[in-house]
Every structure is written in structure tokens, then in C-alpha cells.
Scaffold this active site. Structure first.
Site, PDB file in Angstrom:
ATOM      1  N   ARG A 204      47.502  33.624  40.506  1.00 51.06           N
ATOM      2  CA  ARG A 204      47.319  35.071  40.349  1.00 51.06           C
ATOM      3  C   ARG A 204      48.655  35.767  40.113  1.00 51.06           C
ATOM      4  NH1 ARG A 204      43.843  33.258  39.031  1.00 51.06           N
ATOM      5  NH2 ARG A 204      41.670  33.357  39.546  1.00 51.06           N
TER       6      ARG A 204
ATOM      7  N   SER B  46      67.745  41.003  39.866  1.00 45.72           N
ATOM      8  CA  SER B  46      68.213  39.783  40.519  1.00 45.72           C
ATOM      9  C   SER B  46      67.168  39.189  41.448  1.00 45.72           C
ATOM     10  CB  SER B  46      69.476  40.088  41.326  1.00 45.72           C
ATOM     11  OG  SER B  46      69.892  38.947  42.041  1.00 45.72           O
TER      12      SER B  46
ATOM     13  N   GLU C 189      49.397  35.201  36.605  1.00 43.09           N
ATOM     14  CA  GLU C 189      48.503  36.069  35.843  1.00 43.09           C
ATOM     15  C   GLU C 189      49.016  37.512  35.840  1.00 43.09           C
ATOM     16  OE1 GLU C 189      43.797  36.001  35.640  1.00 43.09           O
ATOM     17  OE2 GLU C 189      44.520  36.852  37.534  1.00 43.09           O
TER      18      GLU C 189
END
EC number: 4.2.1.104
Length: 155
Positions: A95, A121, A98
């Protein structure tokens, strides 16, 4: 003197021992991090093989987990980071991939618009996760990624 790993195997083996001990002793990540002076996120990441721990913290968590002196030394070793070599099929990790697939270009555009040409960073970085009630029912996860902006510099 800091030492570093050149393969993932030592930390992966230690991570397996950490997880077995954590389960056997019914410990939580928060309980392992308690009193160390480090965040639960950092200690968890370290115990999962992504960061070294300071000696005093390594000793505390190793004692809580029932680990030996070799484990204390390995917990202080700088790991070979980034253990995901391809897109994970684990639903929780996937996820996050995604989310970046869907919102990555949006995040990039907004970062560049607000900060200019550069990166956020992952070294000078903080991560936090909180569980909050959803007004529409259930619970929501609030994840904060707090990284220092590093501008690209022409040379």
C-alpha cells in the site's frame, strides 16, 4: 569504533532472533523502546535491521529480549540498509508503494513548487505514526514523514 555490514545476512539473522524473542516474551515495540531516549520508530527500525543502536540502547533492548553479547555487538553495527529488493507483496508494505505510485508525481510537483529543485532527506528524517478515530467510524492512520529539504546545487 563503528563497524559495518557488507551483506544483509547478519542483520536478517538477528532480526529473526529479535522477532522470536519479542513474540516469546510478549513484548511490544513501544516497550522495547521505553526508556532508551530514542523514538519507538527508530528502535523498531533498528531491531528490524535498518539502523545501528548506540551501545547503551543495544544493551537495554538485548537484555529485554534475552539476547547475547554477540547480538549487542551486531545491534551496534551499521547495516546494509534497504532490504526490499523489489515491490513487496505484503499488503501493508505494498500500500505504501501504491501511495507513491498514485501520489508520487503530485508530491514531487508540490515539493518542487514549494521548495525548489531538490530532495527530501531520508537521512535527516523523522517518522511518526498515530492511530486516530475516524469521525465517520473506525480508525485512521496518521503518518508523518518529516525530512530535511536538500536543494540541488549547480557546480
Amino acid at each position: 569504533m563503528p563497524h559495518s555490514n557488507i551483506s544483509r545476512a547478519p542483520r536478517q539473522n538477528l532480526t529473526e532472533r529479535v522477532l522470536q524473542a519479542k513474540t516469546a516474551k510478549n513484548l511490544t515495540w513501544a516497550g522495547l523502546a521505553e526508556g532508551t531516549g530514542l523514538s519507538v520508530v527508530y528502535v523498531t527500525a533498528a531491531l528490524l535491521g535498518q539502523h545501528p543502536l548506540p551501545e547503551a540502547v543495544a544493551e537495554v533492548v538485548a537484555e529485554r529480549l534475552g539476547l547475547d553479547r554477540d547480538a549487542v555487538a551486531e545491534l551496534q553495527t551499521i547495516p546494509l540498509r534497504g532490504n526490499v529488493e523489489d515491490v513487496s507483496s505484503d499488503p501493508t508494505i505494498y500500500r505504501f508503494h501504491e501511495m507513491v505510485q498514485v501520489y508520487g508525481t503530485t508530491l514531487k510537483a508540490l515539493v518542487h513548487e514549494q521548495f525548489g529543485d531538490g530532495i527530501i532527506s531520508a537521512i535527516n528524517f523523522k517518522l511518526d505514526i498515530k492511530k486516530v478515530e475516524d469521525p465517520e467510524g473506525g480508525e485512521r492512520a496518521v503518518i508523518t514523514l518529516d525530512g530535511k529539504f536538500l536543494p540541488y546545487k549547480p557546480f
